[in-house]
Write a protein that holds these residues in place. Structure first.
Motif, short mmCIF file in Angstrom:
data_model
loop_
_atom_site.label_atom_id
_atom_site.label_comp_id
_atom_site.label_asym_id
_atom_site.label_seq_id
_atom_site.Cartn_x
_atom_site.Cartn_y
_atom_site.Cartn_z
N LYS A 125 10.89 -25.08 19.19
CA LYS A 125 11.40 -25.14 17.81
C LYS A 125 10.33 -24.72 16.81
CE LYS A 125 14.68 -28.90 18.58
NZ LYS A 125 14.96 -30.31 18.29
N ILE A 126 9.11 -25.20 17.02
CA ILE A 126 8.00 -24.85 16.11
C ILE A 126 7.72 -23.35 16.16
CG2 ILE A 126 5.51 -25.12 15.73
CD1 ILE A 126 5.89 -28.06 16.73
N LEU A 127 7.63 -22.80 17.37
CA LEU A 127 7.35 -21.37 17.52
C LEU A 127 8.43 -20.52 16.87
CD1 LEU A 127 6.05 -21.29 21.20
CD2 LEU A 127 4.71 -20.90 19.13
N ILE A 128 9.68 -20.88 17.07
CA ILE A 128 10.79 -20.13 16.47
C ILE A 128 10.76 -20.25 14.96
CG2 ILE A 128 13.31 -20.03 16.26
CD1 ILE A 128 13.39 -20.73 19.30
N SER A 129 10.52 -21.44 14.46
CA SER A 129 10.47 -21.66 13.02
C SER A 129 9.35 -20.84 12.38
CB SER A 129 10.25 -23.15 12.73
OG SER A 129 10.05 -23.37 11.37
N GLU A 130 8.17 -20.86 12.99
CA GLU A 130 7.04 -20.10 12.44
C GLU A 130 7.30 -18.60 12.52
OE1 GLU A 130 4.36 -21.30 10.77
OE2 GLU A 130 5.44 -23.19 10.92
N TYR A 131 7.92 -18.15 13.60
CA TYR A 131 8.26 -16.73 13.74
C TYR A 131 9.21 -16.30 12.64
CZ TYR A 131 10.42 -12.54 15.70
OH TYR A 131 10.91 -11.27 15.89
N LYS A 132 10.22 -17.13 12.36
CA LYS A 132 11.18 -16.79 11.32
C LYS A 132 10.51 -16.75 9.95
CE LYS A 132 15.40 -18.32 13.61
NZ LYS A 132 16.50 -19.29 13.61
N LYS A 133 9.55 -17.65 9.70
CA LYS A 133 8.81 -17.64 8.43
C LYS A 133 8.03 -16.35 8.29
CE LYS A 133 8.04 -22.62 8.03
NZ LYS A 133 7.00 -23.67 8.11
N LEU A 134 7.37 -15.94 9.37
CA LEU A 134 6.58 -14.70 9.34
C LEU A 134 7.47 -13.48 9.09
CD1 LEU A 134 4.08 -15.26 12.29
CD2 LEU A 134 3.53 -15.11 9.86
N LYS A 135 8.65 -13.47 9.70
CA LYS A 135 9.56 -12.34 9.51
C LYS A 135 10.04 -12.24 8.08
CE LYS A 135 12.46 -10.64 12.16
NZ LYS A 135 13.57 -10.20 12.95
N LYS A 136 10.19 -13.40 7.44
CA LYS A 136 10.67 -13.41 6.05
C LYS A 136 9.53 -13.11 5.08
CE LYS A 136 14.50 -16.58 6.67
NZ LYS A 136 15.06 -17.90 6.35
N GLY A 137 8.31 -13.10 5.63
CA GLY A 137 7.17 -12.78 4.77
C GLY A 137 6.55 -13.97 4.11
N GLY A 138 6.72 -15.12 4.74
CA GLY A 138 6.09 -16.23 4.07
C GLY A 138 6.34 -17.50 4.68
N ILE A 178 7.82 -24.53 28.50
CA ILE A 178 7.35 -25.20 27.29
C ILE A 178 8.40 -26.23 26.91
CG2 ILE A 178 6.00 -23.23 26.43
CD1 ILE A 178 8.27 -22.61 24.49
N ASP A 179 8.00 -27.24 26.14
CA ASP A 179 8.97 -28.25 25.74
C ASP A 179 9.77 -27.77 24.53
OD1 ASP A 179 7.74 -29.38 23.17
OD2 ASP A 179 6.09 -29.65 24.60
N PHE A 180 10.91 -28.42 24.30
CA PHE A 180 11.82 -27.99 23.24
C PHE A 180 11.21 -28.12 21.85
CE2 PHE A 180 15.02 -28.27 26.58
CZ PHE A 180 15.74 -27.11 26.35
N ARG A 236 14.21 -19.06 26.52
CA ARG A 236 14.19 -18.99 27.99
C ARG A 236 13.08 -19.86 28.56
NH1 ARG A 236 15.32 -13.72 27.65
NH2 ARG A 236 13.16 -13.10 27.81
N MET A 237 11.91 -19.80 27.93
CA MET A 237 10.78 -20.61 28.40
C MET A 237 11.10 -22.10 28.30
SD MET A 237 7.55 -18.43 26.93
CE MET A 237 6.32 -19.52 27.60
N ALA A 238 11.77 -22.49 27.23
CA ALA A 238 12.14 -23.91 27.07
C ALA A 238 13.17 -24.32 28.12
CB ALA A 238 12.67 -24.16 25.66
N ILE A 239 14.17 -23.49 28.34
CA ILE A 239 15.20 -23.81 29.33
C ILE A 239 14.59 -23.90 30.73
CG2 ILE A 239 17.24 -22.87 30.52
CD1 ILE A 239 18.12 -21.85 27.73
N ASN A 240 13.64 -23.02 31.02
CA ASN A 240 12.99 -23.03 32.33
C ASN A 240 11.85 -24.03 32.42
OD1 ASN A 240 14.68 -21.06 33.47
ND2 ASN A 240 13.49 -19.43 32.52
N GLU A 241 11.72 -24.87 31.38
CA GLU A 241 10.73 -25.95 31.32
C GLU A 241 9.29 -25.45 31.40
OE1 GLU A 241 12.07 -28.72 34.30
OE2 GLU A 241 13.67 -29.46 33.00
#
Length: 99
Positions: free
Chosen positions: A86-99, A80-82, A73-78
């Motif tokens: 992508k980096i924030l989502i990628s890092e979040y997914k890594k943390l959720k997987k435990g690594g 934050i940039d895309f 939502r933040m990216a769509i509403n400008e």
């Protein structure tokens, strides 16, 4: 007395989005007519519609991944940039997987 229920996907839309949707419907879905009404180009209206579609799609992600939905939502509403999104989502997914 009836209770109005707002669909979940509409909760993330602002007044401008709702107004755009109303005008779009009243114009029978004509992007050219909407461009004329708003005094903007067709590509500008197309971009607005694409962002509105993205907002609605994101609302479906909210229940299962609220953090990811927030970032999108933040990216769509400008806000934050895309690339940052992508980096924030990628890092979040890594943390959720435990690594």
């Amino acid at each position: 007395m009836s209770i109005e229920v707002v669909p979940e996907w509409m909760l993330g839309l602002d007044d401008e989005d709702v107004s755009f949707m109303k005008n779009f419907i009243m114009a029978s879905g004509s992007l050219k007519e909407i461009a004329r009404q708003y005094s903007v180009t067709y590509p500008t209206v197309r971009l607005k519609l694409d962002r509105l579609i993205q907002k609605i799609q994101i609302s479906e992600d909210t229940s299962s991944e609220p953090y990811i939905a927030l970032i999108k939502r933040m990216a769509i509403n400008e806000k934050i940039d895309f690339d940052t999104a992508k980096i924030l989502i990628s890092e979040y997914k890594k943390l959720k997987k435990g690594g």
